[in-house]
Design an enzyme around this catalytic site. Structure first.
Site, PDB file in Angstrom:
ATOM      1  N   HIS A  92       0.860  -1.192   0.000  1.00  0.00           N
ATOM      2  CA  HIS A  92       0.000   0.000   0.000  1.00  0.00           C
ATOM      3  C   HIS A  92       0.895   1.241   0.000  1.00  0.00           C
ATOM      4  O   HIS A  92       1.956   1.249   0.626  1.00  0.00           O
ATOM      5  CB  HIS A  92      -0.915  -0.014   1.227  1.00  0.00           C
ATOM      6  CG  HIS A  92      -2.009   1.001   1.124  1.00  0.00           C
ATOM      7  ND1 HIS A  92      -1.787   2.335   1.388  1.00  0.00           N
ATOM      8  CD2 HIS A  92      -3.302   0.891   0.760  1.00  0.00           C
ATOM      9  CE1 HIS A  92      -2.921   2.995   1.187  1.00  0.00           C
ATOM     10  NE2 HIS A  92      -3.847   2.147   0.806  1.00  0.00           N
ATOM     11  N   GLU A 168      -3.823   2.289  -7.317  1.00  0.00           N
ATOM     12  CA  GLU A 168      -4.199   3.405  -6.439  1.00  0.00           C
ATOM     13  C   GLU A 168      -3.240   4.568  -6.671  1.00  0.00           C
ATOM     14  O   GLU A 168      -2.159   4.605  -6.052  1.00  0.00           O
ATOM     15  CB  GLU A 168      -4.117   2.984  -4.972  1.00  0.00           C
ATOM     16  CG  GLU A 168      -5.083   1.897  -4.575  1.00  0.00           C
ATOM     17  CD  GLU A 168      -5.391   1.930  -3.086  1.00  0.00           C
ATOM     18  OE1 GLU A 168      -6.571   2.092  -2.753  1.00  0.00           O
ATOM     19  OE2 GLU A 168      -4.476   1.829  -2.259  1.00  0.00           O
TER      20      GLU A 168
END
Ligand code: 13P
Length: 255
Positions: A92, A168
């Site tokens: 992430h 993302e």
């Protein structure tokens, strides 16, 4: 299959609240057939949340690559499996911002695949790169994927179902400035082609970054994006459930 993954990040503040949120999601997604819904609480709440889930699946926000031993503060893929985890977010951007490199991400990916869990591998460019244009953003994401997936090509067993990529863009996370669905679709197409060419893998690709109930269908209706990875809205049960419904109802589009 379409995916809705709620990354709770470092929230909520108690296991009562975590269980309450998980229960609401579990009840709210009853009858939703086309969407795999996954909630991803912080480590301390995994067991309690798992106990109230049935059709909703459980994810973890991170993992360590070693199997066991003297690694204070770390959690192995096997330990995650033991508490009911099936999906593991890796790389992430918030972890990358704390110094996690592609080399580390690659070790974590291998550990997750060894344990036969499903990796949700996150990639995405910064604003600085994005303003240079699509080619620059694609080159950055390509490098992230190639470095993170080193050694995966001749992996022993079929891993097509064990890898999901989450695109993302860093500038879209938590900012309210979501990517245009067509731009996200262009990147998704690029990622899918790269994975077929390099690894012979046809994987699901999700979009993440300021998604909500109002904008989610736009991503699904590109016909190429397979779902969304959600941060902020995943803490609001009603809106998260509305996202699941809107993903379910989104039009089928020829790919
Ligand atoms: P937001 O949905 O809050 O932008 O967060 C996205 C994200 O980081 C999910 O992992």
């Amino acid at each position: 299959m379409r995916y809705l993954i709620g990354n709770w990040k470092m929230n909520p503040e108690s296991d009562e609240k975590a269980v309450e949120l998980a229960r609401s999601v579990e009840q709210g997604v009853a009858g939703i057939e086309k969407v795999t819904t996954i909630v991803v609480p912080p480590y301390p709440f995994l067991g309690a949340v798992h106990a109230v889930l049935d059709r909703t699946l459980l994810g973890a926000q991170d993992v360590f690559w070693e199997e066991s031993g003297a690694y204070t503060g770390e959690v192995s893929a096997h330990e995650l499996r033991e508490v009911g985890v099936r999906y593991v977010i890796i790389g992430h951007s918030e972890r990358r911002a704390m110094g996690e490199s592609n080399v580390v991400v690659n070790k974590k990916l291998r550990a997750v695949l060894e344990e036969e869990l499903i990796a949700v591998l996150c990639v995405g460019e910064s604003k600085e790169i994005r303003v240079k244009g699509t080619t620059a953003a694609q080159a950055f994401v390509k490098q992230q994927l190639e470095d993170s997936m080193k050694g995966i090509k001749n992996w022993k067993s079929g891993i097509e179902d064990n890898v999901i990529i989450a695109y993302e863009p860093v500038w879209a996370i938590g900012t309210g400035e979501e990517d245009d669905p067509q731009d996200a679709a262009t990147m998704t197409r690029f990622i899918k082609q790269l994975l077929v060419t390099n690894y012979g893998l046809r994987v699901a690709v999700l979009y993440g970054g300021s998604t909500d109930a109002a904008n989610v269908a736009g991503y699904i209706e590109t016909g190429i994006i397979d779902g969304v990875l959600v941060g902020g809205v995943s803490l609001k049960a009603d809106e998260f459930i509305a996202m699941a419904r809107n993903i379910e109802r989104a039009r089928e589009v020829e790919k």
